[in-house]
Scaffold this motif. Structure first.
Motif, short mmCIF file in Angstrom:
data_model
loop_
_atom_site.label_atom_id
_atom_site.label_comp_id
_atom_site.label_asym_id
_atom_site.label_seq_id
_atom_site.Cartn_x
_atom_site.Cartn_y
_atom_site.Cartn_z
N ASN A 128 0.82 -1.21 0.00
CA ASN A 128 0.00 0.00 0.00
C ASN A 128 0.84 1.25 0.00
O ASN A 128 0.36 2.33 -0.28
N ARG A 129 2.09 1.12 0.36
CA ARG A 129 2.91 2.30 0.50
C ARG A 129 4.00 2.29 -0.57
O ARG A 129 4.78 1.37 -0.68
N ASP A 130 4.02 3.34 -1.31
CA ASP A 130 5.01 3.49 -2.37
C ASP A 130 5.79 4.76 -2.13
O ASP A 130 5.26 5.69 -1.54
N VAL A 131 6.98 4.80 -2.62
CA VAL A 131 7.69 6.07 -2.59
C VAL A 131 7.98 6.45 -4.03
O VAL A 131 8.42 5.61 -4.82
N ASP A 132 7.72 7.69 -4.35
CA ASP A 132 7.97 8.19 -5.71
C ASP A 132 9.35 7.79 -6.20
O ASP A 132 10.34 7.92 -5.48
N ARG A 133 9.40 7.37 -7.44
CA ARG A 133 10.70 6.96 -7.96
C ARG A 133 11.27 8.11 -8.78
O ARG A 133 10.79 8.40 -9.87
N ILE A 187 13.39 15.39 -1.72
CA ILE A 187 12.68 15.46 -0.43
C ILE A 187 11.30 14.86 -0.62
O ILE A 187 10.57 15.23 -1.54
N TYR A 188 10.93 13.93 0.24
CA TYR A 188 9.62 13.28 0.17
C TYR A 188 8.77 13.66 1.37
O TYR A 188 9.29 13.87 2.47
N ASP A 189 7.47 13.66 1.14
CA ASP A 189 6.53 13.85 2.24
C ASP A 189 5.98 12.48 2.59
O ASP A 189 5.33 11.83 1.78
N LEU A 190 6.24 12.01 3.82
CA LEU A 190 5.83 10.66 4.18
C LEU A 190 4.42 10.58 4.71
O LEU A 190 3.90 9.51 4.95
N GLN A 195 -3.91 3.15 0.67
CA GLN A 195 -2.87 3.03 -0.34
C GLN A 195 -2.45 4.43 -0.77
O GLN A 195 -3.27 5.22 -1.24
N TYR A 196 -1.18 4.74 -0.59
CA TYR A 196 -0.75 6.06 -1.03
C TYR A 196 0.72 6.04 -1.40
O TYR A 196 1.46 5.12 -1.06
N THR A 197 1.10 7.05 -2.10
CA THR A 197 2.49 7.18 -2.52
C THR A 197 3.10 8.36 -1.80
O THR A 197 2.52 9.44 -1.74
N CYS A 198 4.30 8.15 -1.27
CA CYS A 198 5.00 9.26 -0.65
C CYS A 198 5.54 10.14 -1.77
O CYS A 198 6.43 9.73 -2.52
N LYS A 199 4.97 11.31 -1.88
CA LYS A 199 5.34 12.16 -3.02
C LYS A 199 6.65 12.88 -2.77
O LYS A 199 6.96 13.30 -1.65
N ALA A 200 7.36 13.06 -3.87
CA ALA A 200 8.57 13.87 -3.80
C ALA A 200 8.13 15.32 -3.91
O ALA A 200 7.49 15.69 -4.88
N ILE A 201 8.42 16.11 -2.91
CA ILE A 201 7.94 17.49 -2.98
C ILE A 201 8.94 18.43 -3.61
O ILE A 201 8.57 19.46 -4.12
N CYS A 202 10.22 18.10 -3.53
CA CYS A 202 11.15 18.87 -4.35
C CYS A 202 12.40 18.07 -4.64
O CYS A 202 12.73 17.14 -3.92
N THR A 203 13.02 18.46 -5.71
CA THR A 203 14.20 17.72 -6.17
C THR A 203 15.31 18.71 -6.43
O THR A 203 15.10 19.74 -7.07
N VAL A 204 16.48 18.39 -5.93
CA VAL A 204 17.64 19.20 -6.29
C VAL A 204 18.44 18.36 -7.25
O VAL A 204 19.16 17.46 -6.86
N GLY A 205 18.27 18.62 -8.51
CA GLY A 205 18.98 17.74 -9.43
C GLY A 205 18.91 18.28 -10.82
O GLY A 205 18.44 19.37 -11.07
N ARG A 206 19.40 17.46 -11.70
CA ARG A 206 19.45 17.92 -13.08
C ARG A 206 18.12 17.61 -13.76
O ARG A 206 17.72 16.47 -13.88
#
Lengths: 395, 258
Positions: free
Chosen positions: A23-28, A58-61, A69-80
C-alpha cells in the motif's frame, strides 16, 4: 506506566512483523542508485534521499489521501532536470551524493556531501546552498550531532586520514582530528554526549574522540579487548580484520555498532570501548565505501537492520540472532533508515527504489470499534512467538 | 450449546495446532536454552578420524562447528570461554583463517603430547610447560617476556618447545600455542573443505539436501568424515542453511571460493 510498557511490548511485535507494504510506495525519482536516506527527527514527516546521480530528493511521508494506499510524493528535487533554470544547475552536486542529513533542530536546512569533494549546506525554501565547504578528497560521510546545544559542528570523513570539523555558525573549518592512517569511511556523533564523536577508517580502527580535547582520541576500539595474544601482531588494537565501514550508535548512546569488510558486526560499550562479544555471525559486507545501517528505536528488544546484498538483514541487538531477511529490492541495498514513530523501515538501493517496510496489522473486527481500536495492536502478532495457541475460539 | 457432533472447523484447528507443536519438537535438532556445549563437543569429537593420523593427534574440533549445532552464537562463545577458564578446554589459532579456532580437551592434549614426546630429550621441558599451561592459562599466544619472566623458561628451553611442536613462531619474540603434528591435519582439512564445497556448488541449482550430502561417496580429497565437514561449512557460514519440508537444504553462497 502500565500503558507505556504495553506500548513497548506492542512495538516489539510490530517490528517483528515488518513486511514489504504494497500500500505504500515512494515516488521513484532517482535515475541511479540511492546512497543515503534521512528522516527528520522533529515531525518524522519529511525524508531526504541522495543518489549516485548527484540528485537530492525530499519526500513527504504523511498520508494525506483518505485511502490506505498512497504514494510518498517527492515534494522537491535538487537535481538535473531539463525544466530547471541554469543558475540552479550550478549548485547541484557533480558526482554521487554519499550522505544527506537534515539539520537536527528544524527542517529549514539540510547538509549533503558528495564525491565531488564538497559539503553543501542547503536552504530548504530556496533550494540553494547557503554554504559550501571544499575538500581535497572524496567526501565519504558527514554527520551533525543530533543533540548539540553548545556547538554546531559537522564532522566530515574524507579520503584524507584527518577528520575535519566544520562549524556551521561561522562557516569555516575549525578543527582537525588526527590519528587515523587511512580514509575515513564513517563518522558518528554520540546521541548521548554532544562532544563525543566516533570515526571509522580503512586502517581497521575505530577511534572515539572528545572534540573539546586538544590531544588525540580518547580510545581505540579493540576487538580482542586488550588480549594481545589472540590475534596476529598486526591485528592488535584493531576493531575489525578489514576496513571498518559502518558505525551506528544505539538510541540511548550506550552502545556502538561497527561493521567491517571482514564480514563481521560488533557491538561495543561506548563508554569503555569494550567489545561485548555479541556474535552476529557472518554479516556479508562488500561495500567499498561507507555502509549505512540503522538500529530500531522505541521498542524493546532493539533490532539492527543491515543492508546485506539485495536484502536487509534484521538482527536482535543483544542476542545476535538473525531474525529475518527483508527481501524486496532488485539490486544491492545501500542504506536504510528507521522511522521511530511508526516503527517502519525505509531502504534504498541500486535499483533506484525506496521501499517501505511497514508492520502488518491484522484488521480489527468490525463489531466493536472502540475497544478494538485499543486492542487492535495487541492482536496484531504475526510472529509465532506471540501467537495465542491456547485460548479457545468458542466463547 | 451442547453439540452432539463437533464442528468440522474445530477438529481441523486442533490437529493443526498439535501437528505444529509436534513439528517444533521433532524437527528441531538444535538444543534449547541450557545448551550443553560439552556434550556437543563430545559428539563432534566422535566425528574426528583418529586413525588417519596414526593416533598421534588429539581429537580436534573447530569452534565454529558448534555454531551449526546451537542457535545462539553468543551463548556458545561464552560457554566455550568458561570451559577454557576452568582448564578443561584449550583453544588454538590454526593460522589459515583468523576466525578459525581449534578446540581440544586439555586431557587429550596432554596425553597425546606426552605420548609423542616419550623417549625424547625435550620431554622434561614439555612437561614443565604443560604443567604451567593447563590448569590456568587460556592464552593463544605467548611473547618472550611472558615466557622468560612469568613461566621462567630459558631461551634454549623455548627452542626445545618450538622443536617439539608445542609452540610455533608467530612473530619475532612471540609464539602461538599449537598442536604438534597438526600440519597434516590442516592440509587435509582445507582440501576436504574445498572438495565438499565443490560438491555443493556442482549440484543442480547449487544446492543439495544435507541428508543427501551425508550419503554421498567421498572423493580421495576428503579424508575426514562427511559430517565433520558439513558441521564445519554450516558453522562457518560458507553455505546457506535453509529449512525445507524435506529437511535442511545447503545452498552454495556466491563469493565463497575457498
Amino acid at each position: 506506566k502500565e500503558q507505556t510498557r504495553d506500548n513497548d511490548v506492542q512495538q516489539g511485535t510490530k517490528v517483528l512483523s515488518l513486511e514489504l507494504n504494497h500500500n505504500r510506495d515512494v515516488d521513484r525519482i532517482h535515475g541511479n542508485g540511492i546512497n543515503t536516506l534521512d528522516i527528520e527527527v522533529i515531525d518524522g514527516r519529511y525524508m531526504l534521499s541522495g543518489g549516485s546521480d548527484g540528485v537530492i530528493v525530499i519526500y513527504d511521508l504523511e498520508n494525506n489521501s483518505k485511502k490506505p494506499q498512497y504514494t510518498c510524493k517527492a515534494i522537491c528535487t535538487v537535481g538535473r532536470s531539463i525544466l530547471m533554470c541554469l543558475h540552479v544547475i550550478r549548485h547541484v552536486h557533480k558526482f554521487s551524493v554519499e550522505t544527506v542529513q537534515w539539520y537536527p533542530h528544524d527542517t529549514g536546512m539540510f547538509v549533503s556531501s558528495s564525491f565531488d569533494k564538497t559539503l553543501k549546506v542547503w536552504d530548504t525554501e530556496t533550494l540553494k546552498p547557503a554554504e559550501e565547504f571544499q575538500f581535497d578528497g572524496n567526501v565519504y560521510c558527514h554527520h551533525m550531532c543530533p543533540i548539540a546545544r553548545k556547538h554546531s559542528l559537522v564532522a566530515v570523513g574524507t579520503k584524507d586520514p584527518k577528520v575535519q570539523l566544520c562549524d556551521l555558525k561561522s562557516g569555516s573549518r575549525i578543527h582537525i582530528l588526527q590519528g587515523h592512517r587511512g580514509e575515513i569511511l564513517s563518522v558518528r556523533w554520540s546521541p548521548r554526549y554532544e562532544h563525543i564523536l566516533a570515526t571509522a577508517s580503512t586502517d581497521s580502527r575505530v577511534r572515539v574522540w572528545d572534540v573539546r580535547r586538544a590531544s588525540g582520541s580518547l580510545f581505540t576500539l579493540d576487538q580482542h579487548n586488550g588480549d594481545k595474544s589472540k590475534a596476529s601482531s598486526e591485528a592488535v588494537n584493531t576493531a575489525h580484520n578489514g576496513r571498518v565501514n559502518g558505525l551506528c550508535f544505539t538510541a540511548d548512546g550506550l552502545h556502538l555498532l561497527t561493521t567491517g569488510t571482514d564480514d563481521r558486526m560488533r557491538l561495543w560499550n561506548s563508554a569503555t570501548g569494550e567489545n561485548t562479544l555479541v556474535n552476529y555471525g557472518k554479516v556479508v559486507n562488500e561495500s567499498r565505501k561507507g555502509l549505512k545501517f540503522t538500529v530500531s528505536r522505541g521498542c524493546s528488544p532493539e533490532f539492527v537492520f543491515v543492508p546485506c546484498g539485495s536484502s536487509v538483514a534484521m538482527y536482535g541487538l543483544h542476542s545476535g540472532q538473525l531474525i529475518t531477511m527483508l527481501r524486496g529490492h532488485y539490486n544491492n541495498v545501500d542504506c536504510c533508515e528507521f522511522h521511530p514513530d511508526y516503527q517502519e523501515l525505509y531502504s534504498g538501493g541500486k535499483d533506484c527504489n525506496v521501499l517501505a517496510w511497514v508492520p502488518v496489522l491484522r484488521q480489527p473486527d468490525i463489531e466493536d470499534d472502540e475497544t478494538n481500536s485499543k486492542r487492535g495492536g495487541a492482536q496484531a502478532a504475526i510472529n509465532p512467538a506471540f501467537e495465542d495457541a491456547w485460548s479457545s475460539d468458542e466463547d | 450449546m451442547n453439540r452432539k457432533r463437533a464442528l468440522i472447523a474445530d477438529t481441523f484447528c486442533l490437529t493443526k495446532r498439535r501437528r505444529c507443536a509436534a513439528d517444533s519438537v521433532t524437527g528441531d535438532s538444535q538444543a534449547d536454552g541450557a545448551a550443553d556445549i560439552r556434550s556437543s563437543l563430545k559428539y563432534l569429537v566422535t566425528l574426528f578420524s583418529r586413525k588417519l593420523f596414526n593416533d598421534s593427534l588429539p581429537p580436534v574440533v573447530l569452534k565454529h562447528q558448534l555454531y551449526s549445532l546451537h542457535n545462539d552464537k553468543t551463548a556458545v562463545d561464552k560457554q566455550v570461554n568458561e570451559l577454557r577458564e576452568n582448564g578443561e578446554l584449550l583453544m588454538f589459532q590454526l593460522g589459515f583463517d583468523s576466525e578459525a579456532f581449534a578446540l581440544v580437551f586439555a586431557e587429550d592434549y596432554r596425553a597425546k603430547v606426552l605420548q609423542g614426546e616419550a623417549g625424547r630429550g625435550t620431554l622434561g621441558t614439555v612437561e614443565k610447560f604443560l604443567a604451567k599451561l593447563i590448569p590456568s592459562c587460556s592464552d593463544l599466544s605467548f611473547n618472550k617476556e611472558k615466557m622468560l619472566k612469568e613461566f621462567l623458561f630459558t631461551d634454549s628451553e623455548i627452542t626445545q618447545l618450538v622443536k617439539s611442536g608445542v609452540l610455533t613462531v608467530r612473530d619475532a619474540g612471540s609464539w602461538w600455542l599449537s598442536i604438534p603434528n597438526s600440519g597434516k591435519f590442516i592440509k587435509y582439512f582445507i582440501k576436504g573443505r574445498k572438495a565438499v564445497l565443490g560438491m555443493v556448488k556442482k549440484s543442480k541449482y547449487g544446492e543439495i539436501l544435507k541428508t543427501e550430502l551425508e550419503g554421498r561417496r567421498t572423493t580421495s580429497q576428503v579424508k575426514f568424515q562427511m559430517k565433520y565437514h558439513i558441521h564445519d561449512i554450516i558453522g562457518a557460514e560458507l553455505v546457506e542453511c535453509i529449512q525445507t519440508t524435506s529437511g535442511t537444504l545447503l545452498r552454495h553462497v556466491d563469493g565463497n571460493v575457498n
